[in-house]
Scaffold this active site. Structure first.
Site, PDB file in Angstrom:
ATOM      1  N   SER A 124      10.889 -17.234  25.602  1.00  0.00           N
ATOM      2  CA  SER A 124      10.566 -17.792  24.286  1.00  0.00           C
ATOM      3  C   SER A 124      11.698 -18.659  23.759  1.00  0.00           C
ATOM      4  CB  SER A 124      10.228 -16.681  23.293  1.00  0.00           C
ATOM      5  OG  SER A 124      11.105 -15.608  23.415  1.00  0.00           O
ATOM      6  N   HIS A 145       4.452 -20.159  27.939  1.00  0.00           N
ATOM      7  CA  HIS A 145       4.912 -19.325  26.831  1.00  0.00           C
ATOM      8  C   HIS A 145       3.736 -18.803  26.000  1.00  0.00           C
ATOM      9  CE1 HIS A 145       7.193 -18.955  22.783  1.00  0.00           C
ATOM     10  NE2 HIS A 145       7.185 -17.808  23.426  1.00  0.00           N
ATOM     11  N   GLU A 157       2.079 -22.297  25.100  1.00  0.00           N
ATOM     12  CA  GLU A 157       2.848 -23.523  25.315  1.00  0.00           C
ATOM     13  C   GLU A 157       3.092 -23.683  26.822  1.00  0.00           C
ATOM     14  OE1 GLU A 157       5.530 -23.997  21.313  1.00  0.00           O
ATOM     15  OE2 GLU A 157       6.201 -22.503  22.749  1.00  0.00           O
ATOM     16  N   ASN A 195       8.608 -21.887  18.223  1.00  0.00           N
ATOM     17  CA  ASN A 195       9.841 -21.232  17.778  1.00  0.00           C
ATOM     18  C   ASN A 195      10.843 -22.199  17.154  1.00  0.00           C
ATOM     19  OD1 ASN A 195       9.199 -18.578  18.180  1.00  0.00           O
ATOM     20  ND2 ASN A 195       9.878 -18.552  20.295  1.00  0.00           N
TER      21      ASN A 195
HETATM   22  P1  NAI Z   1       9.533  -5.879  27.027  1.00  0.00           P
HETATM   23  O1  NAI Z   1      10.901  -5.314  26.807  1.00  0.00           O
HETATM   24  O2  NAI Z   1       8.363  -5.290  26.360  1.00  0.00           O
HETATM   25  O3  NAI Z   1       9.244  -5.883  28.620  1.00  0.00           O
HETATM   26  C1  NAI Z   1      10.136  -6.379  29.572  1.00  0.00           C
HETATM   27  C2  NAI Z   1       9.912  -5.613  30.855  1.00  0.00           C
HETATM   28  O4  NAI Z   1      10.663  -6.243  31.897  1.00  0.00           O
HETATM   29  C3  NAI Z   1      10.383  -4.151  30.798  1.00  0.00           C
HETATM   30  O5  NAI Z   1       9.351  -3.304  31.224  1.00  0.00           O
HETATM   31  C4  NAI Z   1      11.589  -4.126  31.751  1.00  0.00           C
HETATM   32  O6  NAI Z   1      11.695  -2.887  32.447  1.00  0.00           O
HETATM   33  C5  NAI Z   1      11.249  -5.246  32.707  1.00  0.00           C
HETATM   34  N1  NAI Z   1      12.390  -5.850  33.363  1.00  0.00           N
HETATM   35  C6  NAI Z   1      13.611  -6.146  32.845  1.00  0.00           C
HETATM   36  N2  NAI Z   1      14.371  -6.756  33.760  1.00  0.00           N
HETATM   37  C7  NAI Z   1      13.620  -6.851  34.893  1.00  0.00           C
HETATM   38  C8  NAI Z   1      13.832  -7.416  36.176  1.00  0.00           C
HETATM   39  N3  NAI Z   1      14.997  -7.982  36.495  1.00  0.00           N
HETATM   40  N4  NAI Z   1      12.827  -7.374  37.082  1.00  0.00           N
HETATM   41  C9  NAI Z   1      11.654  -6.792  36.779  1.00  0.00           C
HETATM   42  N5  NAI Z   1      11.388  -6.238  35.576  1.00  0.00           N
HETATM   43  C10 NAI Z   1      12.360  -6.277  34.643  1.00  0.00           C
HETATM   44  O7  NAI Z   1       9.679  -7.452  26.705  1.00  0.00           O
HETATM   45  P2  NAI Z   1       8.539  -8.453  26.210  1.00  0.00           P
HETATM   46  O8  NAI Z   1       8.448  -8.404  24.744  1.00  0.00           O
HETATM   47  O9  NAI Z   1       7.313  -8.256  27.040  1.00  0.00           O
HETATM   48  O10 NAI Z   1       9.228  -9.872  26.574  1.00  0.00           O
HETATM   49  C11 NAI Z   1       9.309 -10.340  27.895  1.00  0.00           C
HETATM   50  C12 NAI Z   1       9.611 -11.827  27.880  1.00  0.00           C
HETATM   51  O11 NAI Z   1       8.622 -12.505  27.135  1.00  0.00           O
HETATM   52  C13 NAI Z   1      10.962 -12.214  27.274  1.00  0.00           C
HETATM   53  O12 NAI Z   1      11.454 -13.333  27.963  1.00  0.00           O
HETATM   54  C14 NAI Z   1      10.587 -12.592  25.866  1.00  0.00           C
HETATM   55  O13 NAI Z   1      11.484 -13.494  25.272  1.00  0.00           O
HETATM   56  C15 NAI Z   1       9.243 -13.264  26.099  1.00  0.00           C
HETATM   57  N6  NAI Z   1       8.334 -13.273  24.959  1.00  0.00           N
HETATM   58  C16 NAI Z   1       8.208 -12.176  24.135  1.00  0.00           C
HETATM   59  C17 NAI Z   1       7.354 -12.221  23.040  1.00  0.00           C
HETATM   60  C18 NAI Z   1       7.186 -11.037  22.130  1.00  0.00           C
HETATM   61  O14 NAI Z   1       6.711 -11.231  20.995  1.00  0.00           O
HETATM   62  N7  NAI Z   1       7.507  -9.841  22.543  1.00  0.00           N
HETATM   63  C19 NAI Z   1       6.567 -13.442  22.733  1.00  0.00           C
HETATM   64  C20 NAI Z   1       6.710 -14.488  23.704  1.00  0.00           C
HETATM   65  C21 NAI Z   1       7.589 -14.404  24.750  1.00  0.00           C
END
Ligand code: NAI
Length: 342
Positions: A124, A145, A157, A195
């Site tokens: 993001s 995104h 996006e 963003n």
């Molecule tokens: P989250 O913390 O809910 O999930 C991330 C997952 O990735 C976790 O289950 C973790 O164990 C796993 N993980 C971490 N490092 C890893 C690796 N090296 N290999 C495999 N798995 C790994 O995070 P979320 O909220 O789903 O965000 C994920 C991505 O999406 C980030 O880049 C965030 O910036 C982006 N994003 C998040 C939004 C939100 O509102 N939560 C909206 C749009 C984008």
């Protein structure tokens, strides 16, 4: 490239958190085979179970019939290691928002997938160009995104990094449409579109709070009731979690070379340090009981009303509307050419 049918594809999703699950849901529902991988043991299996439950709920609501729900469930599978991603035509990364970790993952993925496999990041706030630059073939890397919750937020996006080849964005946009989403093409720039615009919503809301212009819940109420937003900035931050939002604020600020308009607030850092993150920690700006915010006071309207209201003659053509509004609220009009003292 637009005639690529999603039903024939295998998607790999890395990161089975909030975003990975959501993307897995819409992809499997649209017909793709989806493999989910997460470094945290058991996380991918939990995500698959969660998404299957979502399909069951959609069936109960009549949005999917039994055969569709069953087929969608069957298209989801856990990958025990990245090596299982070798048949994928598209891998979407939704792991932790950390540039070096994402760059490392993309390098590892290139060791596994075929040369024609598209690699997409759901970042993001990080540079798609910087993630791609770690790759042997940066031209096949693009930004995809999505927004949270993915099945409900219908916009995505599609971001072209500096070295992204044109087919990548075209294919991602086509796949987004096939998943029922609306793609918006953006160039790789800090915060992309949403963003970047969101600085006016979130960063500026912290500025209002820091300057004691209003209470956080009053700012939320005004943004909802007067500006028409679904939720106010502090409600949104409680939903997303400040541990996610604050690093995004910092990252965009630094990517714009410390542009003062985007300066992060010390109020946010203090809350992150204290672990007061939002819904996920049971307390953010609001207190939560069973995930429901405890009601905040409503500031009463002032008891005193002006004796008369004077409406400038220079504000035509809206003057008549204002006059009608004052009358309909039971106010008395001051019809003189200049306003009286009261
Ligand atoms: P989250 O913390 O809910 O999930 C991330 C997952 O990735 C976790 O289950 C973790 O164990 C796993 N993980 C971490 N490092 C890893 C690796 N090296 N290999 C495999 N798995 C790994 O995070 P979320 O909220 O789903 O965000 C994920 C991505 O999406 C980030 O880049 C965030 O910036 C982006 N994003 C998040 C939004 C939100 O509102 N939560 C909206 C749009 C984008």
């Amino acid at each position: 490239m637009t005639d690529v049918r999603l039903e024939n594809l295998v998607f790999g999703i890395v990161g089975a958190g909030a975003m990975g699950r959501g993307i897995a849901q819409i992809a499997a529902q649209a017909g793709a085979k989806v493999l989910l991988y997460d470094t945290r043991s058991g996380a991918a299996a939990e995500a698959v179970a969660f998404v299957r439950q979502m399909f069951q709920r959609l069936q109960e609501k009549g949005k999917l019939d039994a055969a569709q729900a069953q087929a969608a469930c069957g298209r989801l599978a856990v990958a025990e290691s990245l090596a299982e991603f070798s048949p994928c035509q598209l891998v979407i990364e939704a792991i932790v928002e950390d540039l070096e970790v994402k760059r490392g993952l993309f390098k590892d993925l290139e060791e596994v997938v075929a040369d024609g496999c598209l690699l997409a990041t759901n970042t993001s706030s990080l540079s798609v160009t910087a993630i791609a630059a770690a790759c042997r073939r940066p031209g096949r890397v693009g930004g995809f995104h999505f927004f949270n919750p993915v099945p409900l937020m219908k916009v995505v996006e599609v971001i072209d990094g500096f070295l992204t080849e044109p087919w990548v964005g075209t294919l991602l946009a086509s796949l987004a449409r096939q998943m029922g989403h609306t793609p918006v093409r953006a160039k790789d720039s800090p915060g992309f579109i949403v963003n970047h615009a969101g600085r006016g919503f979130v960063t500026e809301a912290f500025r209002l709070l820091g300057e004691s212009v209003a209470e956080f819940y009053e700012i939320d109420r005004i943004m909802r009731e007067a500006a028409g937003f679904r939720m106010g900035p502090f409600e949104l931050m409680d939903l997303t979690g400040l541990d996610v939002t604050h690093p995004v604020i910092e990252s965009i600020y630094h990517q714009y070379y410390q542009e003062p308009r985007y300066r992060p607030s010390p109020l946010a850092q203090q809350r992150v340090t204290a672990g007061v993150l939002g819904r996920k920690s049971g307390r953010g700006f609001y207190q939560y009981q069973n995930n429901t915010p405890v009601a905040m006071p409503v500031t009463p309207l002032p008891a005193e009303r002006p004796a008369r209201v004077w409406v400038s003659r220079s504000c035509a053509p809206s003057r008549q509307q204002l006059v009608t509004l004052v009358s309909s609220l039971g106010g008395a009009l001051d019809e003189r050419t200049t306003p009286q003292a009261d």
